[in-house]
Design a protein around this motif. Structure first.
Motif, PDB file in Angstrom:
ATOM      1  N   LYS A 113      -9.837  -9.789  -5.969  1.00 32.99           N
ATOM      2  CA  LYS A 113      -8.488  -9.295  -5.167  1.00 32.99           C
ATOM      3  C   LYS A 113      -7.406  -9.213  -6.289  1.00 32.99           C
ATOM      4  O   LYS A 113      -7.007 -10.014  -6.865  1.00 32.99           O
ATOM      5  N   ASP A 131     -14.468   0.837  -6.216  1.00 36.16           N
ATOM      6  CA  ASP A 131     -14.626   0.174  -5.156  1.00 36.16           C
ATOM      7  C   ASP A 131     -15.193  -1.162  -5.208  1.00 36.16           C
ATOM      8  O   ASP A 131     -15.555  -1.585  -4.346  1.00 36.16           O
ATOM      9  N   TYR A 132     -15.580  -1.674  -6.174  1.00 36.60           N
ATOM     10  CA  TYR A 132     -15.937  -2.997  -6.663  1.00 36.60           C
ATOM     11  C   TYR A 132     -14.920  -4.065  -6.822  1.00 36.60           C
ATOM     12  O   TYR A 132     -15.456  -5.170  -6.868  1.00 36.60           O
ATOM     13  N   PHE A 133     -13.845  -3.848  -6.552  1.00 33.52           N
ATOM     14  CA  PHE A 133     -12.630  -4.951  -6.332  1.00 33.52           C
ATOM     15  C   PHE A 133     -11.622  -4.484  -5.427  1.00 33.52           C
ATOM     16  O   PHE A 133     -11.455  -3.118  -5.089  1.00 33.52           O
ATOM     17  N   SER A 134     -10.922  -5.172  -4.684  1.00 30.47           N
ATOM     18  CA  SER A 134      -9.923  -4.916  -3.711  1.00 30.47           C
ATOM     19  C   SER A 134      -8.297  -5.025  -4.498  1.00 30.47           C
ATOM     20  O   SER A 134      -8.255  -5.668  -5.382  1.00 30.47           O
ATOM     21  N   ARG A 135      -7.581  -3.823  -4.050  1.00 28.48           N
ATOM     22  CA  ARG A 135      -6.285  -3.824  -4.351  1.00 28.48           C
ATOM     23  C   ARG A 135      -5.253  -4.285  -3.384  1.00 28.48           C
ATOM     24  O   ARG A 135      -5.338  -3.594  -2.256  1.00 28.48           O
ATOM     25  N   GLU A 136      -4.772  -5.447  -3.454  1.00 26.50           N
ATOM     26  CA  GLU A 136      -3.719  -6.027  -2.583  1.00 26.50           C
ATOM     27  C   GLU A 136      -2.171  -5.563  -2.773  1.00 26.50           C
ATOM     28  O   GLU A 136      -1.637  -6.126  -3.870  1.00 26.50           O
TER      29      GLU A 136
END
Length: 230
Positions: A113, A131-136
């Motif tokens: 994240k 698309d292999y990690f999330s952006r918060e």
């Protein structure tokens, strides 16, 4: 003397470029912009807003200009960018020293994240669309770093100078550091609302800024904020 023409400028607090201290605004790009506009006969009226609001107000004409914005194809259609930039931005990944994460390339972010600033555009398409990690998203640099401290994110991407400055303000410089690898970099501008009057001013501002950068006063402003490498 002729009365200076008012110009409404918005931005988000983003030290050391623009920020509030003891009730007054300051910052390297704030100081430079005020000086150049003053030479052109304008009085800048400043307002610090959340970044999304600053973008919106400048696009619809509620504000005349927005400070420290990077161009992309969409923004080039929405705003008028001068030729001459104010500064350059380098975005790096900050992490807690007691929770290090390897980072030699974007693939190392898989499954993590990553804290980002809401409404910011980072000049690295792979980082923006992976698309292999999330952006918060967080509302500010300070909020992003506090998310990191509370373990709501694994790392935070932000402007290196803004991150270092905010860490000192929060007293976290011994708990958080950053990877040396630059994820994205680009120029920062004072961009104007898209109208004929502002288009003419953008050209004048660009020329005035270019001239001012060759002055001793410009170097003094950089030294004031420890940014002589610019």
């Amino acid at each position: 003397m002729a009365r200076a023409e008012p110009l409404n400028i918005v931005s988000e607090a983003w030290p050391p470029y623009i920020y509030e201290e003891a009730g007054s605004l300051k910052g390297v790009d704030y100081d430079v912009t005020n000086r150049v506009l003053g030479q052109l006969g304008y009085e800048a009226r400043w307002q610090l807003l959340p970044w999304r609001r600053a973008l919106h107000d400048t696009a619809n004409g509620s504000a005349d200009a927005i400070l420290d914005i990077s161009p992309n194809p969409e923004r080039l259609q929405q705003y008028i960018f001068p030729h001459e930039p104010l500064s350059r931005s380098e975005s790096v990944l900050f992490y807690r020293i007691d929770r290090p994460h390897r980072f030699t390339g974007l693939q190392d972010l898989r499954g993590l994240k990553i804290g980002v600033s809401a409404g910011y555009v980072y000049g690295n398409p792979e980082f923006m669309h992976a698309d292999y990690f999330s952006r918060e998203p967080a509302a500010s640099t300070e909020a992003s770093l506090l998310m990191l401290m509370h373990e709501r994110v694994d790392m935070v991407i932000m402007n290196k100078r803004a991150g270092q400055f905010t860490l000192r303000q929060l007293g976290l410089e011994r708990q958080v550091t950053h990877h040396p690898l630059v994820v994205s970099s680009g120029a920062l501008f004072l961009a104007f609302h898209r109208s004929p009057d502002m288009a003419a001013l953008a050209k004048r501002f660009s020329s005035g800024l270019s001239t001012f950068k060759r002055s001793s006063e410009y170097l003094q402003i950089l030294q004031r904020y420890g940014l002589t490498e610019l």
